[in-house]
Design an enzyme around this catalytic site. Sequence first.
Site, mmCIF file in Angstrom:
data_model
loop_
_atom_site.group_PDB
_atom_site.id
_atom_site.type_symbol
_atom_site.label_atom_id
_atom_site.label_comp_id
_atom_site.label_asym_id
_atom_site.label_seq_id
_atom_site.Cartn_x
_atom_site.Cartn_y
_atom_site.Cartn_z
ATOM 1 C CG ASN A 9 -1.896 -1.031 1.361
ATOM 2 O OD1 ASN A 9 -2.357 -1.530 0.353
ATOM 3 N ND2 ASN A 9 -2.249 -1.407 2.582
ATOM 4 C CG ASN A 182 -4.106 -7.936 17.812
ATOM 5 O OD1 ASN A 182 -5.177 -8.544 17.819
ATOM 6 N ND2 ASN A 182 -3.934 -6.797 17.169
ATOM 7 C CB SER A 221 2.288 -1.820 26.970
ATOM 8 O OG SER A 221 1.066 -2.114 27.607
ATOM 9 N N GLY A 223 3.664 -7.231 26.198
ATOM 10 C CA GLY A 223 4.617 -8.159 25.573
ATOM 11 C C GLY A 223 3.899 -9.200 24.734
ATOM 12 C CB ALA A 248 4.540 -0.897 10.471
ATOM 13 N N GLY A 250 3.509 -4.325 14.686
ATOM 14 C CA GLY A 250 3.204 -5.757 14.545
ATOM 15 C C GLY A 250 3.887 -6.337 13.319
ATOM 16 C CG ASP A 251 2.936 -4.886 9.533
ATOM 17 O OD1 ASP A 251 2.161 -5.838 9.766
ATOM 18 O OD2 ASP A 251 2.555 -3.810 9.037
ATOM 19 C CB SER A 303 9.041 2.884 11.894
ATOM 20 O OG SER A 303 8.268 1.733 11.602
HETATM 21 O O1 RIB Z 1 0.155 -2.727 9.700
HETATM 22 C C1 RIB Z 1 0.269 -1.430 9.190
HETATM 23 C C2 RIB Z 1 -0.168 -1.401 7.766
HETATM 24 O O2 RIB Z 1 -1.556 -1.705 7.695
HETATM 25 C C3 RIB Z 1 -0.024 -0.058 7.084
HETATM 26 O O3 RIB Z 1 1.218 0.125 6.479
HETATM 27 C C4 RIB Z 1 -1.200 -0.035 6.124
HETATM 28 O O4 RIB Z 1 -0.829 0.005 4.788
HETATM 29 C C5 RIB Z 1 -2.040 -1.262 6.460
HETATM 30 O O5 RIB Z 1 -1.847 -2.272 5.558
#
Ligand code: RIB
Length: 322
Positions: A9, A182, A221, A223, A248, A250-251, A303
């Site tokens: 995205n 989560n 927070s 963990g 992000a 979590g990503d 980030s």
């Molecule tokens: O997890 C964050 C992401 O969720 C963002 O970058 C956004 O594009 C959505 O996909």
Amino acid sequence: MITVIGSINMDLVVMTDRAPEAGETVLGKDFHQIFGGKGANQAVAAARCGAKTTMVGRVGNDSFGDTILKGLKQEFADGAAIERIDGVPTGIAVILVDAKGQNRITVVSGANHTFNEESIEAVRPVIARSRVLLLQLEIPLDAVRQSLAIAREEGVFTILNPAPAVELPADMYQLIDLLTPNETELSILTGLPTGTRPQQIEAARTLHRRGVKSLIVTLGSYGSLYIDHEKNVKHIPAYHVKAIDTTAAGDCFNGAVACEIDRTLAKRLTGIFAPTTDELVRAIEFATKASAISVTKIGAQPSLPYRHEIDDFDDWYRAHTE
Ligand code: RIB
């Protein structure tokens, strides 16, 4: 090698003191156009942690697609398997970030939604030469299921980050080696309450019975909890830092976990396919450091930390402890 099949995205990010109520207008403080998408974010996170990573994704034939293609190619040593799809726009996400660093995200899928079983079958060779396949739920469920099925046939370790969460087909769970919801996503998947630790463990057990081998439940927070089908439960605490933007995080966590699992499996001399509990806990500890760094910076992909930053975490943390 890790393969990520997932969303790409352009994030349209507004920084604001607080999010507006329905019918209200507020003045934002800043606007940024940032590379995002859960799939691309997790792939970039894994690559920056040092994993050989392939991103399989789709963008439209538009100016966002042009910009993203140029940017993403620089992240992956082998480039990326990104297709341009005519007649649909590149996926976008409208993201509001408030003064506490909390976000609200609306995604318009665009090209991400054009994946289907056939297009996944076309990347079977890419999946087959991977050690780890990492997926999310920002592409159609049929495509996710087909990716998992191919990975299972080809002996590839599968990780599903079930975000954004929807109920999954019953036959999908047995194809998942590691599920990383989560607390809210765990509740949506199981239909059970997940507000307390016993409830989280019970919900995880429900998913084990459906066929998932191991879970990492991320708890912000607090963990995360590692819970496997052999009844091991481990709590890995979070680091407390001043969050500027949690987008992000979590990503970042998922990409870093995948990277460490890939490194672990690469060292195997025998055919033992899955990481042990200790190896997974070490992967989670590493990923917890990575995501602590990520919340101190604005935006999704900008980030995501590089391996040397995570390796130097202790010094960094002394300077950033809340
Ligand atoms: O997890 C964050 C992401 O969720 C963002 O970058 C956004 O594009 C959505 O996909």
